[in-house]
Design a protein around this motif. Structure first.
Motif, short mmCIF file in Angstrom:
data_model
loop_
_atom_site.label_atom_id
_atom_site.label_comp_id
_atom_site.label_asym_id
_atom_site.label_seq_id
_atom_site.Cartn_x
_atom_site.Cartn_y
_atom_site.Cartn_z
N ALA A 286 0.85 -1.20 0.00
CA ALA A 286 0.00 0.00 0.00
C ALA A 286 0.88 1.25 0.00
CB ALA A 286 -0.92 -0.01 1.22
N ILE A 287 0.26 2.38 -0.15
CA ILE A 287 0.95 3.67 -0.12
C ILE A 287 0.36 4.49 1.02
CG2 ILE A 287 1.38 5.84 -1.35
CD1 ILE A 287 1.01 4.21 -3.96
N ALA A 288 1.22 5.04 1.86
CA ALA A 288 0.78 5.94 2.93
C ALA A 288 1.02 7.36 2.44
CB ALA A 288 1.56 5.68 4.21
N SER A 289 -0.04 8.15 2.40
CA SER A 289 0.07 9.57 2.05
C SER A 289 -0.09 10.36 3.33
CB SER A 289 -1.03 9.97 1.05
OG SER A 289 -0.90 9.26 -0.14
N VAL A 290 0.93 11.11 3.69
CA VAL A 290 0.95 11.80 4.98
C VAL A 290 0.71 13.28 4.76
CG1 VAL A 290 2.31 12.28 7.04
CG2 VAL A 290 2.57 10.09 5.86
N LYS A 291 -0.26 13.82 5.50
CA LYS A 291 -0.51 15.26 5.48
C LYS A 291 -0.80 15.66 6.91
CE LYS A 291 -3.22 18.92 3.46
NZ LYS A 291 -2.16 19.85 3.25
N SER A 292 0.05 16.49 7.45
CA SER A 292 -0.09 16.95 8.83
C SER A 292 -0.20 15.75 9.76
CB SER A 292 -1.30 17.88 8.92
OG SER A 292 -1.35 18.49 10.17
N THR A 293 -1.30 15.63 10.50
CA THR A 293 -1.44 14.50 11.43
C THR A 293 -2.30 13.39 10.84
OG1 THR A 293 -3.36 15.54 12.45
CG2 THR A 293 -1.21 15.98 13.45
N ASN A 294 -2.70 13.50 9.58
CA ASN A 294 -3.54 12.48 8.95
C ASN A 294 -2.73 11.60 8.03
OD1 ASN A 294 -5.98 13.51 10.05
ND2 ASN A 294 -5.89 15.16 8.55
N VAL A 295 -2.99 10.31 8.05
CA VAL A 295 -2.36 9.37 7.14
C VAL A 295 -3.45 8.73 6.30
CG1 VAL A 295 -0.99 7.27 6.94
CG2 VAL A 295 -0.49 8.90 8.76
N VAL A 296 -3.35 8.88 5.00
CA VAL A 296 -4.31 8.29 4.07
C VAL A 296 -3.63 7.10 3.42
CG1 VAL A 296 -5.67 8.68 1.98
CG2 VAL A 296 -5.35 10.54 3.63
N VAL A 297 -4.27 5.93 3.42
CA VAL A 297 -3.69 4.72 2.85
C VAL A 297 -4.37 4.41 1.53
CG1 VAL A 297 -3.31 2.26 3.21
CG2 VAL A 297 -3.15 3.82 5.15
#
Length: 134
Positions: free
Chosen positions: A119-130
């Motif tokens: 999978a890919i983890a997309s990190v923005k601030s305190t949120n992680v979108v997988v």
């Protein structure tokens, strides 16, 4: 789910030769799939978790620009998914990094997130979108 040696090396951020040595020494089990050595996603996730916890790969440069894009997307492998009726905690190893994301159980189910899934983890601030690679 199985991964070829080159794919496993990319996920672990090590060389193909390193993964081949680990297979030869029995550090990670392998099998033959269509004539090629492959490793299961579950075995790869277990090794990735061990490498991250042991600090064995910690001496690598964690700030390489090629590891994390400008948009903070990190390719990795799911090592653990803890679900309840509403939420899921998804743990990933992305190179030398351990990333944890909280999401709805429905989202984790829709993505098919289980140990061994790439999978890919997309990190923005305190949120992680997988995201799942297709």
């Amino acid at each position: 789910m199985t991964y070829r040696i080159a794919e496993a090396a990319e996920i672990l951020a090590v060389s193909d030769d390193t993964v081949r040595r680990w297979v030869e020494t029995g550090r990670i089990p392998s099998q033959r799939t269509e004539g090629r050595a492959t490793v299961t996603g579950a075995d790869l996730a277990e090794l990735a978790e061990h490498l991250a916890e042991s600090g064995e790969v910690a001496d690598r440069d964690r700030t390489r620009a090629s590891s994390v894009s400008a948009r903070n997307r990190m390719s990795g492998i799911v090592t653990r998914v803890k679900r309840d009726t509403v939420m899921a905690q998804v743990e990933m190893i992305c190179g030398p990094y351990r990333v944890v994301s909280l999401m709805s159980s429905d989202a984790a189910d829709e993505l098919g997130l289980e140990p061994g899934v790439r999978a890919i983890a997309s990190v923005k601030s305190t949120n992680v979108v997988v995201e799942v690679q297709k």
